[in-house]
Write a protein that holds these residues in place. Structure first.
Motif, PDB file in Angstrom:
ATOM      1  N   ASN A  63      51.074  31.998  74.421  1.00 34.19           N
ATOM      2  CA  ASN A  63      51.836  32.410  75.606  1.00 34.19           C
ATOM      3  C   ASN A  63      50.994  33.203  76.612  1.00 34.19           C
ATOM      4  O   ASN A  63      51.020  32.940  77.806  1.00 34.19           O
ATOM      5  N   TRP A  69      48.724  30.870  78.781  1.00 37.12           N
ATOM      6  CA  TRP A  69      49.328  30.008  79.813  1.00 37.12           C
ATOM      7  C   TRP A  69      50.104  30.799  80.853  1.00 37.12           C
ATOM      8  O   TRP A  69      50.077  30.470  82.033  1.00 37.12           O
ATOM      9  N   ASP A  70      50.829  31.813  80.383  1.00 38.01           N
ATOM     10  CA  ASP A  70      51.795  32.504  81.232  1.00 38.01           C
ATOM     11  C   ASP A  70      51.124  33.085  82.480  1.00 38.01           C
ATOM     12  O   ASP A  70      50.106  33.758  82.382  1.00 38.01           O
ATOM     13  N   LYS A  71      51.736  32.841  83.648  1.00 38.22           N
ATOM     14  CA  LYS A  71      51.244  33.330  84.951  1.00 38.22           C
ATOM     15  C   LYS A  71      49.825  32.858  85.246  1.00 38.22           C
ATOM     16  O   LYS A  71      49.055  33.529  85.918  1.00 38.22           O
ATOM     17  N   HIS A  72      49.469  31.688  84.739  1.00 41.02           N
ATOM     18  CA  HIS A  72      48.161  31.114  85.040  1.00 41.02           C
ATOM     19  C   HIS A  72      48.313  29.804  85.801  1.00 41.02           C
ATOM     20  O   HIS A  72      49.336  29.144  85.730  1.00 41.02           O
ATOM     21  N   ASN A  73      47.257  29.479  86.528  1.00 39.13           N
ATOM     22  CA  ASN A  73      47.251  28.287  87.359  1.00 39.13           C
ATOM     23  C   ASN A  73      46.896  27.052  86.519  1.00 39.13           C
ATOM     24  O   ASN A  73      45.813  26.983  85.946  1.00 39.13           O
ATOM     25  N   LEU A  74      47.824  26.098  86.461  1.00 39.47           N
ATOM     26  CA  LEU A  74      47.588  24.910  85.624  1.00 39.47           C
ATOM     27  C   LEU A  74      47.371  23.658  86.469  1.00 39.47           C
ATOM     28  O   LEU A  74      47.374  22.539  85.951  1.00 39.47           O
ATOM     29  N   ILE A 122      52.855  26.286  73.194  1.00 38.68           N
ATOM     30  CA  ILE A 122      53.133  27.082  74.395  1.00 38.68           C
ATOM     31  C   ILE A 122      53.421  28.528  73.983  1.00 38.68           C
ATOM     32  O   ILE A 122      52.880  29.471  74.560  1.00 38.68           O
ATOM     33  N   ASN A 123      54.232  28.687  72.945  1.00 40.78           N
ATOM     34  CA  ASN A 123      54.595  30.043  72.518  1.00 40.78           C
ATOM     35  C   ASN A 123      53.444  30.776  71.830  1.00 40.78           C
ATOM     36  O   ASN A 123      53.223  31.954  72.067  1.00 40.78           O
TER      37      ASN A 123
END
Lengths: 263, 265
Positions: A95, A98-103, A91-92
């Motif tokens: 980052n 993933w961050d501010k993305h639609n999962l 995840i890191n």
């Protein structure tokens, strides 16, 4: 709240001390003595020795002829704990991806197995190469004999890519939104398209649902792209990988999404 | 003395895991907003803690980008969702192992691949059956009963047991079982071949596919269309016919099928 929805005290005991985790990871690989552990880890003798006693008291390790062995059950516990650590690392490490993305369209299974992507590379566009992501995928697609893909939008290159793969006797399976279906197929040579559909080398599944994920699976590689939370596709980053685990991960995700959007 | 560098490296390596897992407040908050987004009032009622404690925990999670606040409601960020889904997996893994701790602890687990150990959560509904002094064949009988309701079977068979063969052949002959895939080692394969009855009913049966495994696997695994079961060997190398782990739910069957595929592919 569910009773087993809480972190149990054993997890806390192990996670609390980096030194204990380090000692266990050493003993996971091979049994060792206190001296050996001091040498391997560079942690001082008194810290190693006091944590060894704590681990022993809590039944995680056992001494057999001067050497400490990890208990088989602790081996499993430790494995799951390290799996969680690897998840946090992934995840890191990605980052930005993933961050501010639609999962929403990542299946729960694919999220639980996200460490399978640990050999992936994050490909990002640069000011001097703004098509880097698209071109990376395009090259993979053109060289592939078998393609499975989820295309949430139409890129003008797609019809030619599909044609070229089919001309080389390749196989293609596509999940696309209904809205781009006719735009794609009318641009593929009609004879080639009919023949390929007839002998099962071209399968296109147009779906009504919105597709909020981009996924390609080629012969030896996979790539994944996401939408941002504002609903626009993030053209600037993709995760690509050519190892077997990611490939399998992508296959499972493709299957799950196909089943989900077609039900 | 442990050098400063070693300390820093260690702290860095496990920092995030430690930060998340060692605070009850932080983990509880993540689990609470995983279900749905919640406001302070909801969280106070659910966690039975004062506002100040909850707000402090939320702030910490906001700072590391796991939780965000949108119009008085707290929800997980994308990263928070990935992390919490996997934290639940970790909790369920431990729950699942602990639930059948005696079964796992009593046996040799060295043939269970690491990837399968990481997905023990799939077995959280499974239970193990024991034979007792008053019912020595409890485990075996439970197994045969389940077997008789199956139509598709995939079995890793590490033992040569006429008793097991007898029942399997009966089910094949009654046409209850339509397909059987059997994975055995070379010793068992040659024993099957040298027994006329088994050779005829298994090796020459169109419904049966027998595969030979190079590994001398120490697990007896059954994947059926309506259950899975697993028996193991003791640490001294002997087969334990008194304990059997049985799962009848989708997840347990998936775990077993993955294990079967791991060795048969």
């Amino acid at each position: 709240m569910n009773i087993h929805n809480e972190i149990n005290s054993d997890i806390k005991f192990l996670a609390k001390s980096e030194i204990r985790l380090k000692i266990l990871s050493e003993l996971y690989d091979r049994p060792n003595s206190i001296h050996g552990l001091v040498k391997r880890t560079n942690i001082n003798y008194s810290s190693v020795s006091s944590n060894i006693s704590k681990l022993e008291q809590n039944n995680h390790i056992r001494k057999i002829k001067h050497k400490y062995h990890i208990n088989p059950m602790t081996k499993i516990y430790f494995k799951t704990l390290i799996d969680f650590k690897n998840t946090v690392d992934i995840i890191n490490d990605y980052n930005e991806f993933w961050d501010k993305h639609n999962l929403d369209q990542l299946s729960i299974d694919s999220i639980k197995n996200i460490t399978d992507l640990k050999e992936s590379t994050l490909v990002e566009t640069t000011p001097i190469d703004i098509y880097k992501t698209h071109n990376t995928i395009k090259n993979e697609l053109l060289q592939s004999m078998s393609i499975k893909a989820i295309f949430p939008y139409l890129h003008p290159d797609y019809p030619q890519i599909i044609e070229s793969v089919l001309e080389n006797n390749g196989k293609i399976e596509l999940v696309i939104p209904k809205s781009i279906y006719s735009a794609i197929i009318t641009q593929i040579d009609m004879k080639l398209r009919r023949e390929s559909s007839k002998n099962g080398r071209l399968k296109i599944y147009p779906v009504n649902n919105d597709l909020k994920i981009y996924l390609t699976i080629c012969d030896g590689s996979m790539s994944l792209g996401l939408f941002k939370n504002d609903d626009s596709f993030d053209q600037n980053r993709i995760l690509v990988s050519n190892d077997e685990k990611s490939h399998k991960w992508a296959e499972n995700l493709f299957k799950a999404i196909k089943e989900d959007v077609m039900k | 003395m442990t050098s400063v560098q070693t300390k820093t490296e260690l702290t860095e390596e496990y920092k995030n895991v430690k930060y998340i897992l060692t605070s009850s407040m932080r983990t509880k908050l993540l689990l609470a907003v995983y279900e749905s987004s919640k406001n302070l009032e909801d969280l106070r009622t659910e966690l039975k803690k004062p506002s100040a404690t909850i707000l402090h925990g939320l702030k910490e999670l906001e700072n590391i980008n796991l939780v965000k606040k949108t119009q008085k409601y707290y929800e997980l960020t994308s990263n928070g969702f990935l992390l919490t889904t996997n934290m639940i997996k970790l909790i369920e893994n431990w729950f699942s192992i602990n639930k059948n701790k005696k079964f796992w602890n009593d046996h040799d687990l060295s043939d269970i691949p690491e990837d399968m150990l990481k997905s023990m959560y799939l077995l959280k509904e499974a239970e193990y059956e024991n034979s007792t002094t008053s019912d020595l064949s409890n485990a075996f009988n439970k197994y045969i009963k389940l077997l008789s309701k199956s139509t598709e079977l995939k079995i890793i068979l590490p033992i040569y047991s006429e008793n097991h063969f007898k029942h399997i052949i009966e089910l094949l002959n009654e046409s209850k079982v339509k397909n059987l895939e059997l994975l055995v080692n070379d010793k068992i394969l040659s024993s099957i071949k040298s027994n006329d009855d088994l050779n005829k009913n298994l090796m020459k049966n169109k419904k049966v596919k027998v595969k030979c495994s190079e590994n001398n696997l120490k697990l007896f695994l059954t994947c059926s269309d309506n259950f899975m079961s697993l028996s193991l060997f003791f640490k001294d190398g002997l087969y334990d016919d008194s304990q059997i782990l049985i799962g009848k739910d989708k997840n347990a069957m998936k775990w077993a099928l993955n294990l079967f595929k791991f060795f048969s592919d």
